[in-house]
Motif scaffolding. Structure first.
Motif, PDB file in Angstrom:
ATOM      1  N   TYR A 191       0.813  -1.212   0.000  1.00 47.86           N
ATOM      2  CA  TYR A 191       0.000   0.000   0.000  1.00 47.86           C
ATOM      3  C   TYR A 191       0.852   1.270   0.000  1.00 47.86           C
ATOM      4  CZ  TYR A 191      -3.388  -3.476   1.567  1.00 47.86           C
ATOM      5  OH  TYR A 191      -4.173  -4.590   1.671  1.00 47.86           O
ATOM      6  N   VAL A 192       0.357   2.285  -0.736  1.00 44.70           N
ATOM      7  CA  VAL A 192       0.973   3.619  -0.738  1.00 44.70           C
ATOM      8  C   VAL A 192      -0.096   4.642  -0.396  1.00 44.70           C
ATOM      9  CG1 VAL A 192       2.241   5.353  -2.059  1.00 44.70           C
ATOM     10  CG2 VAL A 192       2.471   2.959  -2.665  1.00 44.70           C
ATOM     11  N   ALA A 193       0.220   5.543   0.539  1.00 49.30           N
ATOM     12  CA  ALA A 193      -0.683   6.651   0.863  1.00 49.30           C
ATOM     13  C   ALA A 193       0.015   7.958   0.509  1.00 49.30           C
ATOM     14  CB  ALA A 193      -1.042   6.633   2.347  1.00 49.30           C
ATOM     15  N   GLU A 194      -0.634   8.783  -0.321  1.00 48.67           N
ATOM     16  CA  GLU A 194      -0.062  10.060  -0.737  1.00 48.67           C
ATOM     17  C   GLU A 194      -0.272  11.108   0.363  1.00 48.67           C
ATOM     18  OE1 GLU A 194      -1.399  11.228  -4.625  1.00 48.67           O
ATOM     19  OE2 GLU A 194       0.014   9.870  -5.586  1.00 48.67           O
ATOM     20  N   THR A 195       0.569  11.023   1.359  1.00 43.27           N
ATOM     21  CA  THR A 195       0.475  11.956   2.483  1.00 43.27           C
ATOM     22  C   THR A 195       1.223  13.261   2.219  1.00 43.27           C
ATOM     23  OG1 THR A 195       2.372  10.820   3.466  1.00 43.27           O
ATOM     24  CG2 THR A 195       0.184  10.148   4.230  1.00 43.27           C
ATOM     25  N   ASN A 196       2.222  13.234   1.339  1.00 44.88           N
ATOM     26  CA  ASN A 196       3.001  14.443   1.023  1.00 44.88           C
ATOM     27  C   ASN A 196       3.429  15.191   2.288  1.00 44.88           C
ATOM     28  OD1 ASN A 196       2.929  14.317  -1.869  1.00 44.88           O
ATOM     29  ND2 ASN A 196       0.790  14.952  -1.783  1.00 44.88           N
ATOM     30  N   HIS A 197       3.715  14.447   3.347  1.00 43.75           N
ATOM     31  CA  HIS A 197       3.892  15.064   4.667  1.00 43.75           C
ATOM     32  C   HIS A 197       5.161  15.906   4.796  1.00 43.75           C
ATOM     33  CE1 HIS A 197       5.593  10.983   4.718  1.00 43.75           C
ATOM     34  NE2 HIS A 197       6.524  11.458   5.521  1.00 43.75           N
ATOM     35  N   MET A 198       6.126  15.683   3.930  1.00 42.67           N
ATOM     36  CA  MET A 198       7.315  16.528   3.927  1.00 42.67           C
ATOM     37  C   MET A 198       8.005  16.391   2.589  1.00 42.67           C
ATOM     38  SD  MET A 198      10.016  14.343   6.258  1.00 42.67           S
ATOM     39  CE  MET A 198      11.517  14.892   5.450  1.00 42.67           C
ATOM     40  N   TRP A 199       8.771  17.424   2.268  1.00 40.76           N
ATOM     41  CA  TRP A 199       9.581  17.364   1.056  1.00 40.76           C
ATOM     42  C   TRP A 199      10.939  16.803   1.434  1.00 40.76           C
ATOM     43  CZ3 TRP A 199      14.159  20.042  -0.392  1.00 40.76           C
ATOM     44  CH2 TRP A 199      14.541  19.830  -1.727  1.00 40.76           C
ATOM     45  N   GLY A 200      11.332  15.767   0.743  1.00 39.63           N
ATOM     46  CA  GLY A 200      12.608  15.126   1.045  1.00 39.63           C
ATOM     47  C   GLY A 200      13.740  15.762   0.265  1.00 39.63           C
ATOM     48  N   SER A 201      14.802  16.080   0.961  1.00 38.78           N
ATOM     49  CA  SER A 201      15.948  16.709   0.312  1.00 38.78           C
ATOM     50  C   SER A 201      17.191  15.839   0.411  1.00 38.78           C
ATOM     51  CB  SER A 201      16.253  18.057   0.966  1.00 38.78           C
ATOM     52  OG  SER A 201      16.669  17.864   2.313  1.00 38.78           O
ATOM     53  N   PHE A 202      18.076  16.054  -0.514  1.00 36.49           N
ATOM     54  CA  PHE A 202      19.463  15.633  -0.394  1.00 36.49           C
ATOM     55  C   PHE A 202      20.292  16.907  -0.533  1.00 36.49           C
ATOM     56  CE2 PHE A 202      18.120  11.425  -2.350  1.00 36.49           C
ATOM     57  CZ  PHE A 202      18.333  10.679  -1.188  1.00 36.49           C
ATOM     58  N   ILE A 203      21.402  16.969   0.154  1.00 32.28           N
ATOM     59  CA  ILE A 203      22.269  18.133   0.056  1.00 32.28           C
ATOM     60  C   ILE A 203      23.621  17.689  -0.483  1.00 32.28           C
ATOM     61  CG2 ILE A 203      23.394  19.998   1.341  1.00 32.28           C
ATOM     62  CD1 ILE A 203      21.071  19.694   3.392  1.00 32.28           C
ATOM     63  N   ILE A 204      24.071  18.367  -1.535  1.00 36.57           N
ATOM     64  CA  ILE A 204      25.407  18.086  -2.055  1.00 36.57           C
ATOM     65  C   ILE A 204      26.410  18.758  -1.121  1.00 36.57           C
ATOM     66  CG2 ILE A 204      27.002  18.325  -3.983  1.00 36.57           C
ATOM     67  CD1 ILE A 204      24.612  18.564  -5.852  1.00 36.57           C
ATOM     68  N   VAL A 205      27.226  17.946  -0.481  1.00 38.30           N
ATOM     69  CA  VAL A 205      28.203  18.473   0.471  1.00 38.30           C
ATOM     70  C   VAL A 205      29.606  17.990   0.107  1.00 38.30           C
ATOM     71  CG1 VAL A 205      26.620  18.714   2.429  1.00 38.30           C
ATOM     72  CG2 VAL A 205      27.779  16.543   2.051  1.00 38.30           C
ATOM     73  N   GLY A 206      30.573  18.720   0.601  1.00 38.10           N
ATOM     74  CA  GLY A 206      31.960  18.334   0.391  1.00 38.10           C
ATOM     75  C   GLY A 206      32.740  18.415   1.683  1.00 38.10           C
ATOM     76  N   SER A 207      33.916  17.875   1.663  1.00 34.76           N
ATOM     77  CA  SER A 207      34.832  17.996   2.794  1.00 34.76           C
ATOM     78  C   SER A 207      35.399  19.412   2.798  1.00 34.76           C
ATOM     79  CB  SER A 207      35.972  16.976   2.642  1.00 34.76           C
ATOM     80  OG  SER A 207      37.044  17.313   3.495  1.00 34.76           O
ATOM     81  N   GLU A 208      35.156  20.150   3.854  1.00 32.63           N
ATOM     82  CA  GLU A 208      35.695  21.515   3.956  1.00 32.63           C
ATOM     83  C   GLU A 208      37.218  21.490   3.956  1.00 32.63           C
ATOM     84  OE1 GLU A 208      35.674  25.689   4.240  1.00 32.63           O
ATOM     85  OE2 GLU A 208      34.108  24.265   3.666  1.00 32.63           O
ATOM     86  N   LYS A 209      37.793  20.494   4.603  1.00 34.31           N
ATOM     87  CA  LYS A 209      39.246  20.343   4.662  1.00 34.31           C
ATOM     88  C   LYS A 209      39.837  20.209   3.264  1.00 34.31           C
ATOM     89  CE  LYS A 209      42.716  17.171   6.636  1.00 34.31           C
ATOM     90  NZ  LYS A 209      42.892  15.941   7.450  1.00 34.31           N
ATOM     91  N   TRP A 210      39.185  19.418   2.436  1.00 29.12           N
ATOM     92  CA  TRP A 210      39.635  19.206   1.053  1.00 29.12           C
ATOM     93  C   TRP A 210      39.346  20.428   0.184  1.00 29.12           C
ATOM     94  CZ3 TRP A 210      35.658  18.794  -2.729  1.00 29.12           C
ATOM     95  CH2 TRP A 210      36.096  18.572  -4.025  1.00 29.12           C
ATOM     96  N   PHE A 211      38.111  20.937   0.270  1.00 30.41           N
ATOM     97  CA  PHE A 211      37.691  22.016  -0.616  1.00 30.41           C
ATOM     98  C   PHE A 211      38.505  23.291  -0.386  1.00 30.41           C
ATOM     99  CE2 PHE A 211      34.727  25.428  -1.974  1.00 30.41           C
ATOM    100  CZ  PHE A 211      34.562  25.031  -3.291  1.00 30.41           C
ATOM    101  N   ALA A 212      38.813  23.579   0.874  1.00 29.01           N
ATOM    102  CA  ALA A 212      39.545  24.810   1.195  1.00 29.01           C
ATOM    103  C   ALA A 212      40.923  24.853   0.553  1.00 29.01           C
ATOM    104  CB  ALA A 212      39.667  24.957   2.707  1.00 29.01           C
ATOM    105  N   LYS A 213      41.494  23.699   0.264  1.00 28.31           N
ATOM    106  CA  LYS A 213      42.847  23.639  -0.298  1.00 28.31           C
ATOM    107  C   LYS A 213      42.867  23.720  -1.830  1.00 28.31           C
ATOM    108  CE  LYS A 213      44.703  20.857   3.510  1.00 28.31           C
ATOM    109  NZ  LYS A 213      45.243  19.537   3.905  1.00 28.31           N
TER     110      LYS A 213
END
Length: 341
Positions: free
Chosen positions: A241-263
Motif C-alpha cells: 500500500y501507498v498513501a499520498e500523504t506528502n507530509h514533507m519534502w525530502g531533500s538531499f544536500i550536495i556536500v563536500g569535505s571543507e578540509k579538502w575544498f579549502a585547499k
C-alpha cells in the motif's frame, strides 16, 4: 672505422633531438588537457547512497561528473561510488569531515550535527514547486547551509528526494488513525522522527541500505519516501500500500569535505560550485519527470495507492513546529521567512 664512428655519433644526436622534441610535444599535450605542468590528475571521490537508476545518482553521473571533467579539461576526474559502497550516511559524513571522501549527497541526517538542516524536514513547509525552487536557489537556501563549514563540511546545493509518501504491507491508509500501530522506518533525522510520531506511527530508525531487508523480514511494517526512491529500490516487492500523504519534502544536500575544498585552487572551486548548482537544477527536472512514471510502475506491480484528505494530517503536524521553535528559537525567523516567501 672513422666513418662508422661518425655515423654512429650522428645517429645518436638525431635520436636525442627526436626524444627531446617528442617529450616537449607530450608535455604540451598534457598541459592542453588541463593536467598542469606535473601532469597530475585529481580524482574526486563522490559517495552516493542510492543505486545508479535513482535520479540523484543519474544527475551526478550525467551532469556533475561531465561538467567537472569537461570544465577542468581533465584535471579533475570524478569517481562515483553509488549504492552505499562507502558506507551509510553517518559513515560518509565522518569520511567527509576527515577528508577521506571528497563529496557526497546526504539526507537531512545532517540535522544531527547542524540544526538548520532540520528546517527542510518540517511538515508541509513548501506550498508548491515554485515556492520550493525559489527558496532553494536563492539566499534563503544558502542561509540554511551557512553553518556547515564550522562542522568541517561545505554545502553546495540541493537535490530533490521528493514529497514523501507512506508505504506499508498491512493496510490502506486513509486517515491518521490508520497509521496507529504501524512500525514505520524513517531516517535518523530528528524532524523526520517527530513528523511520523505526530501522525501516530511507531517510528523505527534504520539505515537506508538495511531498509529493503528490514521490510522483507518485517522488522518494520512500512517506510516513507518519494515515488522514485520507492520504485528504484523495488519496495513494491515487499510493500502493498501507498498513501499520498506528502507530509514533507525530502531533500538531499550536495556536500563536500571543507578540509579538502579549502585547499583547492580558486578556479577548481568555481568549477565544482557551478557544476553542483547546475546538477541541482537538472536533477529536480528529471526527478519530477520520472515521478508519475514511477507511481504507475508501482501500481503495475500490484501496489494500491490512496489519496487521503491531508487537512487532518496538517493539523496533527502543527505541534512539530511548536516543538522545533522551542528547541531552536534562533531559527524561527528563518522558518517564517521561508513560509512567507
Amino acid at each position: 672505422m672513422k666513418t662508422v664512428r661518425n655515423q654512429a655519433l650522428w645517429l645518436a644526436l638525431v635520436c636525442s633531438i627526436l626524444i627531446i622534441v617528442t617529450g616537449c610535444g607530450s608535455n604540451t599535450s598534457a598541459a592542453g588537457k588541463g593536467t598542469g605542468s606535473s601532469g597530475e590528475v585529481m580524482t574526486l571521490k563522490f559517495s552516493a547512497i542510492n543505486n545508479a537508476k535513482h535520479p540523484a545518482v543519474r544527475a551526478i553521473n550525467e551532469k556533475f561528473k561531465v561538467l567537472v571533467e569537461e570544465k577542468s579539461n581533465g584535471a579533475i576526474k570524478v569517481e562515483v561510488f553509488d549504492n552505499g559502497q562507502l558506507g551509510g550516511e553517518r559513515d560518509v559524513i565522518e569520511h567527509l569531515q576527515l577528508g577521506t571522501v571528497h563529496m557526497a549527497y546526504v539526507s537531512p541526517v545532517l540535522g544531527n550535527i547542524d540544526p538548520k538542516i532540520n528546517i527542510l524536514d518540517l511538515p508541509y513547509l513548501f506550498k508548491d514547486y515554485a515556492h520550493l525552487d525559489s527558496v532553494l536557489d536563492g539566499p534563503l537556501g544558502q542561509e540554511i547551509l551557512s553553518d556547515l563549514p564550522s562542522k568541517k563540511l561545505h554545502g553546495f546545493a540541493y537535490l530533490e528526494n521528493g514529497f514523501r509518501q507512506v508505504t506499508n504491507g498491512k493496510r490502506e491508509i486513509n486517515t491518521p488513525e490508520d497509521l496507529k500501530g504501524l512500525k514505520v522506518r524513517v531516517p535518523e533525522a530528528p524532524i523526520s522522527i517527530a513528523n511520523l510520531q505526530a501522525l501516530g506511527a511507531n517510528v523505527v530508525t534504520l539505515s537506508f541500505n538495511e531498509l529493503y531487508s528490514g521490510l522483507q523480514q518485517q522488522v518494520v511494517d512500512g517506510q516513507e519516501n518519494a515515488y522514485p526512491t520507492i520504485n528504484s529500490s523495488k519496495f513494491y516487492e515487499v510493500q502493498k500500500y501507498v498513501a499520498e500523504t506528502n507530509h514533507m519534502w525530502g531533500s538531499f544536500i550536495i556536500v563536500g569535505s571543507e578540509k579538502w575544498f579549502a585547499k583547492l585552487p580558486d578556479d577548481q572551486k568555481k568549477i565544482i560550485e557551478e557544476a553542483a548548482f547546475e546538477t541541482s537544477k537538472y536533477q529536480r527536472e528529471i526527478f519530477r519527470e520520472e515521478q508519475e512514471k514511477d507511481k504507475q510502475t508501482l501500481m503495475d506491480n500490484g501496489m494500491k495507492v490512496t489519496t487521503p484528505d491531508l487537512e487532518p494530517f496538517r493539523a496533527l503536524s502543527a505541534p512539530v513546529y511548536e516543538d522545533f521553535y522551542q528547541k531552536n528559537p534562533q531559527l524561527k525567523d528563518l522558518v517564517e521567512r521561508i513560509r512567507g516567501e
